[in-house]
Motif scaffolding. Structure first.
Motif, PDB file in Angstrom:
ATOM      1  N   ASN A 114       0.829  -1.201   0.000  1.00 58.51           N
ATOM      2  CA  ASN A 114       0.000   0.000   0.000  1.00 58.51           C
ATOM      3  C   ASN A 114       0.862   1.249   0.000  1.00 58.51           C
ATOM      4  O   ASN A 114       2.062   1.189   0.292  1.00 58.51           O
ATOM      5  CB  ASN A 114      -0.969   0.012   1.199  1.00 58.51           C
ATOM      6  N   ALA A 115       0.222   2.351  -0.347  1.00 61.96           N
ATOM      7  CA  ALA A 115       0.820   3.670  -0.187  1.00 61.96           C
ATOM      8  C   ALA A 115       0.305   4.199   1.148  1.00 61.96           C
ATOM      9  O   ALA A 115      -0.894   4.110   1.425  1.00 61.96           O
ATOM     10  CB  ALA A 115       0.361   4.571  -1.326  1.00 61.96           C
ATOM     11  N   ALA A 116       1.204   4.715   1.974  1.00 63.81           N
ATOM     12  CA  ALA A 116       0.761   5.136   3.309  1.00 63.81           C
ATOM     13  C   ALA A 116       1.419   6.455   3.709  1.00 63.81           C
ATOM     14  O   ALA A 116       2.495   6.811   3.212  1.00 63.81           O
ATOM     15  CB  ALA A 116       1.107   4.049   4.331  1.00 63.81           C
ATOM     16  N   GLY A 117       0.753   7.136   4.617  1.00 61.78           N
ATOM     17  CA  GLY A 117       1.301   8.387   5.163  1.00 61.78           C
ATOM     18  C   GLY A 117       2.200   8.055   6.347  1.00 61.78           C
ATOM     19  O   GLY A 117       1.837   7.244   7.208  1.00 61.78           O
ATOM     20  N   GLY A 118       3.357   8.670   6.402  1.00 60.56           N
ATOM     21  CA  GLY A 118       4.296   8.414   7.487  1.00 60.56           C
ATOM     22  C   GLY A 118       3.901   9.163   8.756  1.00 60.56           C
ATOM     23  O   GLY A 118       3.829  10.392   8.785  1.00 60.56           O
ATOM     24  N   ILE A 119       3.627   8.392   9.793  1.00 63.75           N
ATOM     25  CA  ILE A 119       3.343   8.968  11.116  1.00 63.75           C
ATOM     26  C   ILE A 119       4.661   9.085  11.875  1.00 63.75           C
ATOM     27  O   ILE A 119       4.935  10.097  12.532  1.00 63.75           O
ATOM     28  CB  ILE A 119       2.386   8.037  11.906  1.00 63.75           C
ATOM     29  N   ASN A 120       5.462   8.029  11.780  1.00 68.04           N
ATOM     30  CA  ASN A 120       6.771   8.000  12.449  1.00 68.04           C
ATOM     31  C   ASN A 120       7.650   9.103  11.849  1.00 68.04           C
ATOM     32  O   ASN A 120       7.880   9.127  10.633  1.00 68.04           O
ATOM     33  CB  ASN A 120       7.399   6.615  12.231  1.00 68.04           C
ATOM     34  N   ARG A 121       8.118   9.998  12.709  1.00 65.61           N
ATOM     35  CA  ARG A 121       8.884  11.162  12.222  1.00 65.61           C
ATOM     36  C   ARG A 121      10.251  10.781  11.664  1.00 65.61           C
ATOM     37  O   ARG A 121      10.923  11.601  11.033  1.00 65.61           O
ATOM     38  CB  ARG A 121       9.043  12.219  13.334  1.00 65.61           C
ATOM     39  N   ASN A 122      10.692   9.540  11.909  1.00 60.43           N
ATOM     40  CA  ASN A 122      11.967   9.097  11.332  1.00 60.43           C
ATOM     41  C   ASN A 122      11.807   8.570   9.907  1.00 60.43           C
ATOM     42  O   ASN A 122      12.788   8.212   9.273  1.00 60.43           O
ATOM     43  CB  ASN A 122      12.599   7.987  12.189  1.00 60.43           C
ATOM     44  N   PHE A 123      10.577   8.454   9.444  1.00 53.23           N
ATOM     45  CA  PHE A 123      10.350   7.945   8.092  1.00 53.23           C
ATOM     46  C   PHE A 123      10.364   9.106   7.101  1.00 53.23           C
ATOM     47  O   PHE A 123       9.772  10.159   7.352  1.00 53.23           O
ATOM     48  CB  PHE A 123       8.980   7.253   7.967  1.00 53.23           C
ATOM     49  N   ASN A 124      11.011   8.869   5.957  1.00 56.31           N
ATOM     50  CA  ASN A 124      11.008   9.871   4.891  1.00 56.31           C
ATOM     51  C   ASN A 124      10.138   9.400   3.732  1.00 56.31           C
ATOM     52  O   ASN A 124       9.912   8.197   3.564  1.00 56.31           O
ATOM     53  CB  ASN A 124      12.439  10.097   4.378  1.00 56.31           C
ATOM     54  N   VAL A 125       9.722  10.350   2.918  1.00 62.15           N
ATOM     55  CA  VAL A 125       8.964  10.003   1.719  1.00 62.15           C
ATOM     56  C   VAL A 125       9.855   9.124   0.834  1.00 62.15           C
ATOM     57  O   VAL A 125      11.032   9.433   0.631  1.00 62.15           O
ATOM     58  CB  VAL A 125       8.536  11.296   0.967  1.00 62.15           C
ATOM     59  N   GLY A 126       9.306   8.013   0.369  1.00 63.08           N
ATOM     60  CA  GLY A 126      10.082   7.071  -0.448  1.00 63.08           C
ATOM     61  C   GLY A 126      10.611   5.892   0.356  1.00 63.08           C
ATOM     62  O   GLY A 126      11.061   4.905  -0.221  1.00 63.08           O
ATOM     63  N   ASP A 127      10.552   5.986   1.698  1.00 56.29           N
ATOM     64  CA  ASP A 127      10.958   4.851   2.534  1.00 56.29           C
ATOM     65  C   ASP A 127       9.910   3.739   2.446  1.00 56.29           C
ATOM     66  O   ASP A 127       8.768   3.979   2.019  1.00 56.29           O
ATOM     67  CB  ASP A 127      11.068   5.263   4.012  1.00 56.29           C
ATOM     68  N   MET A 128      10.333   2.561   2.879  1.00 51.85           N
ATOM     69  CA  MET A 128       9.397   1.435   2.921  1.00 51.85           C
ATOM     70  C   MET A 128       9.215   0.965   4.353  1.00 51.85           C
ATOM     71  O   MET A 128      10.134   1.113   5.165  1.00 51.85           O
ATOM     72  CB  MET A 128       9.953   0.271   2.096  1.00 51.85           C
ATOM     73  N   MET A 129       8.055   0.419   4.648  1.00 47.99           N
ATOM     74  CA  MET A 129       7.813  -0.129   5.982  1.00 47.99           C
ATOM     75  C   MET A 129       7.278  -1.555   5.858  1.00 47.99           C
ATOM     76  O   MET A 129       6.234  -1.788   5.243  1.00 47.99           O
ATOM     77  CB  MET A 129       6.797   0.727   6.737  1.00 47.99           C
ATOM     78  N   VAL A 183      14.433   0.925   4.656  1.00 51.47           N
ATOM     79  CA  VAL A 183      13.409  -0.053   5.044  1.00 51.47           C
ATOM     80  C   VAL A 183      13.283  -0.142   6.566  1.00 51.47           C
ATOM     81  O   VAL A 183      14.251  -0.414   7.264  1.00 51.47           O
ATOM     82  CB  VAL A 183      13.720  -1.450   4.455  1.00 51.47           C
ATOM     83  N   HIS A 184      12.082   0.109   7.051  1.00 56.45           N
ATOM     84  CA  HIS A 184      11.804   0.062   8.490  1.00 56.45           C
ATOM     85  C   HIS A 184      10.788  -1.043   8.745  1.00 56.45           C
ATOM     86  O   HIS A 184      10.186  -1.572   7.820  1.00 56.45           O
ATOM     87  CB  HIS A 184      11.192   1.392   8.963  1.00 56.45           C
TER      88      HIS A 184
END
Ligand code: R1P
Length: 281
Positions: A114-129, A183-184
């Motif tokens: 899925n495409a998701a909005g980053g809540i975790n402030r350590n995540f950047n746009v383009g990162d994967m979770m 990747v997180h």
């Protein structure tokens, strides 16, 4: 309440299989802007959802609405190039239908993206979770209604929904491939949508331990676990959610699709590599 019997779904699965040579054991659901995964599939056989009687039709940009059968790294797969969401007006039971159809086609392992909005402030746009758990804030559940034990039990556990071995494999492959920093591992939450989240909603789910949020995936995973599939989930962080009041910036679907277009390369590589190493027999 709209409902589909085991026999209805068996019929849909049989109809689909009668149209293709491929007999996949792995299914992949492509999220917003992630349909390019289908480009990696060889020996493709394509069936648009609107040619499958009873199947829901994707109505959202970025969701092509096609089943793609073929091989990915020598594994027989079926991709849903585009999903359906509850906010499109489909009942949770209708959202469940493609996953149950995959089950009755012989799918044992389901990848959900899925495409998701980053809540975790350590995540950047383009990162994967890599998803390790989810929080269902949608208010809907596809298992509501009469339970057919041929699919699964009335009260299925959901505490280990996302397969731990596949999660570890994804993280170690990311390391091997040199993009571990992108990747997180984290928790996905689903709200019903279609509006993006308010600032207060984002603050609340942040306190609850959510790392990324969207409007899909959870019903699919619940249904997949109910019927005994192994599940792997991955989010592409397409935007950072707004956590401060009265900001000028706002979320929009165009940004989500644009990031998907630009950043899905690593997601595709990672998924293909995991698939290549799966033992599906
Ligand atoms: C919003 O831009 C859309 O992107 C995400 C949200 O759930 C919503 O549908 O799509 P997927 O979850 O289908 O990737």
């Amino acid at each position: 309440m709209e409902s589909f019997t085991y026999e209805d779904i068996q019929q849909i699965a049989n109809d689909i299989l009668s149209k293709v040579k491929c007999r996949p054991k792995l299914g992949i659901i492509c999220g917003s802007g992630l349909g390019k995964l289908a480009d990696m599939v060889e020996d493709r056989e394509v069936i648009p959802y609107n040619e499958i009687p009873g199947f829901p039709i994707s109505t959202v940009p970025g969701h092509a609405g096609k089943l793609i059968f073929g091989t990915l790294r020598n594994k027989s797969v079926v991709l849903m190039q585009g999903r359906v969401h509850c906010y499109e007006g489909y009942s949770p039971q209708k959202i469940a239908l493609p996953v149950r159809t995959m089950k009755l086609m012989g799918i044992k392992v389901l990848f959900v993206t899925n495409a998701a909005g980053g809540i975790n402030r350590n995540f950047n746009v383009g990162d994967m979770m890599v998803i390790k758990d989810h929080l269902n804030l949608s208010g809907v559940n596809p298992l509501v209604g009469i339970n057919d034990e041929r699919f699964g039990p009335r009260f299925p556990p959901m505490s280990r929904a996302y397969d731990i071995e596949l999660r570890k494999l994804a993280l170690s492959i990311a390391k091997e491939m040199g993009f571990a920093d992108l990747v997180h591992e984290g928790v996905y939450s689903m709200m019903l949508g279609p509006n993006f989240e308010t600032v207060t909603e984002c603050r609340l789910i942040s306190i609850a331990g959510v790392d990324a949020t969207g409007m899909s995936t959870v019903p699919e995973v619940i249904v997949a676990k109910h019927c005994g599939m192994t599940v792997f989930g991955m989010s592409l962080i397409t935007n950072k959610v707004i956590m401060e009041y009265d900001q000028d910036a706002t979320a929009n679907h165009e940004e989500v699709l644009e990031t998907g277009e630009k950043s899905s390369r690593y997601t595709q590589q990672l998924i293909a590599e995991i698939v290549g190493r799966l033992d599906l027999d």
